[in-house]
Design a protein around this motif. Structure first.
Motif, PDB file in Angstrom:
ATOM      1  N   ILE A 188      42.204 -20.549  89.734  1.00 46.75           N
ATOM      2  CA  ILE A 188      41.795 -20.831  88.487  1.00 46.75           C
ATOM      3  C   ILE A 188      42.412 -19.744  87.492  1.00 46.75           C
ATOM      4  CG2 ILE A 188      39.693 -20.904  86.998  1.00 46.75           C
ATOM      5  CD1 ILE A 188      38.108 -21.642  89.176  1.00 46.75           C
ATOM      6  N   VAL A 189      42.723 -20.223  86.437  1.00 42.63           N
ATOM      7  CA  VAL A 189      43.476 -19.378  85.425  1.00 42.63           C
ATOM      8  C   VAL A 189      42.476 -19.233  84.291  1.00 42.63           C
ATOM      9  CG1 VAL A 189      45.541 -18.861  83.682  1.00 42.63           C
ATOM     10  CG2 VAL A 189      45.709 -20.251  85.942  1.00 42.63           C
ATOM     11  N   ILE A 190      42.202 -17.878  84.162  1.00 48.75           N
ATOM     12  CA  ILE A 190      41.181 -17.440  82.927  1.00 48.75           C
ATOM     13  C   ILE A 190      41.788 -16.299  82.304  1.00 48.75           C
ATOM     14  CG2 ILE A 190      38.896 -16.741  82.472  1.00 48.75           C
ATOM     15  CD1 ILE A 190      37.946 -17.717  85.375  1.00 48.75           C
ATOM     16  N   ASN A 191      42.002 -16.722  80.901  1.00 51.46           N
ATOM     17  CA  ASN A 191      42.555 -15.574  79.707  1.00 51.46           C
ATOM     18  C   ASN A 191      41.364 -14.591  79.657  1.00 51.46           C
ATOM     19  OD1 ASN A 191      44.129 -14.126  78.418  1.00 51.46           O
ATOM     20  ND2 ASN A 191      43.835 -15.499  76.904  1.00 51.46           N
ATOM     21  N   SER A 192      41.489 -13.195  80.138  1.00 49.20           N
ATOM     22  CA  SER A 192      40.422 -12.439  79.399  1.00 49.20           C
ATOM     23  C   SER A 192      40.850 -11.638  78.464  1.00 49.20           C
ATOM     24  CB  SER A 192      40.048 -11.431  80.786  1.00 49.20           C
ATOM     25  OG  SER A 192      41.261 -11.304  81.567  1.00 49.20           O
ATOM     26  N   PRO A 193      40.348 -12.134  77.328  1.00 50.13           N
ATOM     27  CA  PRO A 193      41.014 -11.228  76.173  1.00 50.13           C
ATOM     28  C   PRO A 193      40.756  -9.854  76.137  1.00 50.13           C
ATOM     29  CG  PRO A 193      39.027 -12.525  75.604  1.00 50.13           C
ATOM     30  CD  PRO A 193      39.178 -12.929  77.143  1.00 50.13           C
ATOM     31  N   ALA A 231      39.141 -22.528  80.960  1.00 50.14           N
ATOM     32  CA  ALA A 231      40.001 -22.055  82.122  1.00 50.14           C
ATOM     33  C   ALA A 231      40.955 -23.303  82.466  1.00 50.14           C
ATOM     34  CB  ALA A 231      39.087 -21.737  83.221  1.00 50.14           C
ATOM     35  N   ILE A 232      42.012 -22.883  83.033  1.00 51.74           N
ATOM     36  CA  ILE A 232      42.952 -23.948  83.667  1.00 51.74           C
ATOM     37  C   ILE A 232      42.688 -23.791  85.314  1.00 51.74           C
ATOM     38  CG2 ILE A 232      45.196 -24.674  83.733  1.00 51.74           C
ATOM     39  CD1 ILE A 232      45.914 -23.106  81.177  1.00 51.74           C
ATOM     40  N   ILE A 233      42.584 -24.917  85.714  1.00 55.30           N
ATOM     41  CA  ILE A 233      42.474 -25.248  87.249  1.00 55.30           C
ATOM     42  C   ILE A 233      43.448 -26.495  87.537  1.00 55.30           C
ATOM     43  CG2 ILE A 233      40.628 -26.678  86.893  1.00 55.30           C
ATOM     44  CD1 ILE A 233      39.290 -25.485  89.454  1.00 55.30           C
ATOM     45  N   PHE A 234      43.890 -26.603  88.881  1.00 55.89           N
ATOM     46  CA  PHE A 234      44.627 -27.524  89.426  1.00 55.89           C
ATOM     47  C   PHE A 234      44.018 -28.488  90.521  1.00 55.89           C
ATOM     48  CE2 PHE A 234      47.320 -23.949  88.486  1.00 55.89           C
ATOM     49  CZ  PHE A 234      48.410 -24.593  87.891  1.00 55.89           C
ATOM     50  N   LEU A 235      43.973 -29.743  90.042  1.00 60.27           N
ATOM     51  CA  LEU A 235      43.398 -30.809  91.013  1.00 60.27           C
ATOM     52  C   LEU A 235      44.317 -31.892  91.120  1.00 60.27           C
ATOM     53  CD1 LEU A 235      40.824 -32.024  92.191  1.00 60.27           C
ATOM     54  CD2 LEU A 235      40.346 -33.178  90.109  1.00 60.27           C
ATOM     55  N   GLY A 236      44.709 -32.169  92.459  1.00 64.19           N
ATOM     56  CA  GLY A 236      45.725 -33.024  92.760  1.00 64.19           C
ATOM     57  C   GLY A 236      47.206 -32.769  92.226  1.00 64.19           C
ATOM     58  N   GLY A 237      47.617 -31.702  91.934  1.00 65.31           N
ATOM     59  CA  GLY A 237      49.020 -31.222  91.046  1.00 65.31           C
ATOM     60  C   GLY A 237      48.764 -31.522  89.674  1.00 65.31           C
ATOM     61  N   LYS A 238      47.460 -31.884  89.088  1.00 66.88           N
ATOM     62  CA  LYS A 238      47.400 -31.931  87.576  1.00 66.88           C
ATOM     63  C   LYS A 238      46.773 -30.745  87.078  1.00 66.88           C
ATOM     64  CE  LYS A 238      45.441 -34.944  84.352  1.00 66.88           C
ATOM     65  NZ  LYS A 238      44.295 -36.025  84.103  1.00 66.88           N
ATOM     66  N   THR A 265      33.159 -28.972 100.209  1.00 68.60           N
ATOM     67  CA  THR A 265      33.334 -27.802  98.843  1.00 68.60           C
ATOM     68  C   THR A 265      34.547 -28.459  98.071  1.00 68.60           C
ATOM     69  OG1 THR A 265      32.835 -26.118 100.114  1.00 68.60           O
ATOM     70  CG2 THR A 265      34.076 -25.657  98.381  1.00 68.60           C
ATOM     71  N   ARG A 266      35.705 -29.074  98.651  1.00 69.52           N
ATOM     72  CA  ARG A 266      36.805 -29.709  97.947  1.00 69.52           C
ATOM     73  C   ARG A 266      36.092 -31.183  97.260  1.00 69.52           C
ATOM     74  NH1 ARG A 266      39.764 -29.142 102.572  1.00 69.52           N
ATOM     75  NH2 ARG A 266      39.327 -31.221 103.098  1.00 69.52           N
ATOM     76  N   GLU A 267      35.237 -31.686  97.623  1.00 70.11           N
ATOM     77  CA  GLU A 267      34.752 -32.962  97.121  1.00 70.11           C
ATOM     78  C   GLU A 267      33.565 -32.485  95.843  1.00 70.11           C
ATOM     79  OE1 GLU A 267      32.606 -34.912 100.015  1.00 70.11           O
ATOM     80  OE2 GLU A 267      34.234 -35.902 100.821  1.00 70.11           O
ATOM     81  N   GLN A 268      32.856 -31.259  96.172  1.00 72.59           N
ATOM     82  CA  GLN A 268      32.067 -30.785  95.041  1.00 72.59           C
ATOM     83  C   GLN A 268      32.854 -30.162  93.669  1.00 72.59           C
ATOM     84  OE1 GLN A 268      29.676 -27.761  96.935  1.00 72.59           O
ATOM     85  NE2 GLN A 268      28.058 -29.527  97.538  1.00 72.59           N
ATOM     86  N   VAL A 269      34.128 -29.488  94.379  1.00 75.02           N
ATOM     87  CA  VAL A 269      34.907 -28.933  93.325  1.00 75.02           C
ATOM     88  C   VAL A 269      35.498 -29.887  92.404  1.00 75.02           C
ATOM     89  CG1 VAL A 269      37.002 -27.880  92.903  1.00 75.02           C
ATOM     90  CG2 VAL A 269      35.258 -26.852  94.362  1.00 75.02           C
ATOM     91  N   ALA A 270      35.928 -31.167  93.068  1.00 72.73           N
ATOM     92  CA  ALA A 270      36.808 -32.186  92.500  1.00 72.73           C
ATOM     93  C   ALA A 270      35.818 -33.003  91.467  1.00 72.73           C
ATOM     94  CB  ALA A 270      37.200 -33.258  93.428  1.00 72.73           C
ATOM     95  N   ALA A 271      34.359 -33.232  91.998  1.00 73.62           N
ATOM     96  CA  ALA A 271      33.348 -33.537  91.035  1.00 73.62           C
ATOM     97  C   ALA A 271      33.210 -33.025  89.744  1.00 73.62           C
ATOM     98  CB  ALA A 271      32.161 -34.072  91.683  1.00 73.62           C
TER      99      ALA A 271
END
Length: 197
Positions: free
Chosen positions: A181-186, A153-160, A104-110
């Motif tokens: 995952i940070v998603i702004n819901s207007p 959306a904003i997501i974190f990958l390897g601290g970035k 799953t981590r590998e799929q998400v990173a991809a």
């Protein structure tokens, strides 16, 4: 009366002087290996009878067969076997879970790296909240508007901190619901209360 035993034996005629001289001669040193008793020459030239050693019959009781385990021993053996099997099954489940998490981590990173929309020379600081902390990310004006509209959306990958499209963020949430995952819901603009006139 003070005759020695030798003199007394000579007078009695029990021994001869030759026998006494032969007895007084020094004996040769014994050889290191003595001949076997069975094959020692006899003086009277009679054949030496061979004595067969009697076969040793074991008077021991026959070897005991493995005795039956008692009920208590059987119970403990069965319980130990069951515990060992349960432990092996639990370890196997843990390995499978770890393998699925890794996949799953590998799929998400991809997904993130394939759809990354960060711009290196962006100059607008976009602040967002994660838990009790305020974090920030530099974005372009178009990205700022898309974030505010909930299209990015904003997501974190390897601290970035990474910007990704909303549909990719939803795919990632479907794969890993625990992923942050940070998603702004207007929010819909609330209607202003009408004043009674």
């Amino acid at each position: 009366m003070a005759h020695s035993l030798r003199d007394q034996l000579l007078k009695a005629g029990l021994v001869t002087t030759e026998q006494l001289e032969k007895a007084n001669q020094p004996k040769p040193a014994p050889s290191r290996q003595a001949p076997p008793r069975d094959k020692a020459p006899r003086r009277d030239n009679r054949p030496v009878p061979t004595v067969e050693k009697p076969q040793r019959t074991e008077n021991k009781a026959p070897r005991p067969t493995p005795k039956e385990k008692s009920d208590l021993e059987q119970f403990y053996a069965a319980r130990a076997k069951t515990e060992r099997e349960e432990r092996e099954q639990a370890e196997q489940r843990q390995r499978e879970i770890a393998a699925r998490r890794k996949q799953t981590r590998e799929q998400v990173a991809a997904l993130i790296t394939a759809n990354l929309q960060n711009v290196d020379d962006a100059d607008i600081r976009y602040n967002f909240v994660v838990g009790d902390n305020i974090k920030y990310l530099y974005v372009t004006e178009a990205q700022q508007q898309a974030l505010a509209a909930g299209e990015l959306a904003i997501i974190f990958l390897g601290g970035k901190r990474c910007l990704i499209p909303l549909d990719i963020a939803q795919q990632i949430l479907a794969l890993d619901p625990d992923k942050l995952i940070v998603i702004n819901s207007p929010e819909e603009p609330s209607e202003a209360p009408e004043s009674a006139a």
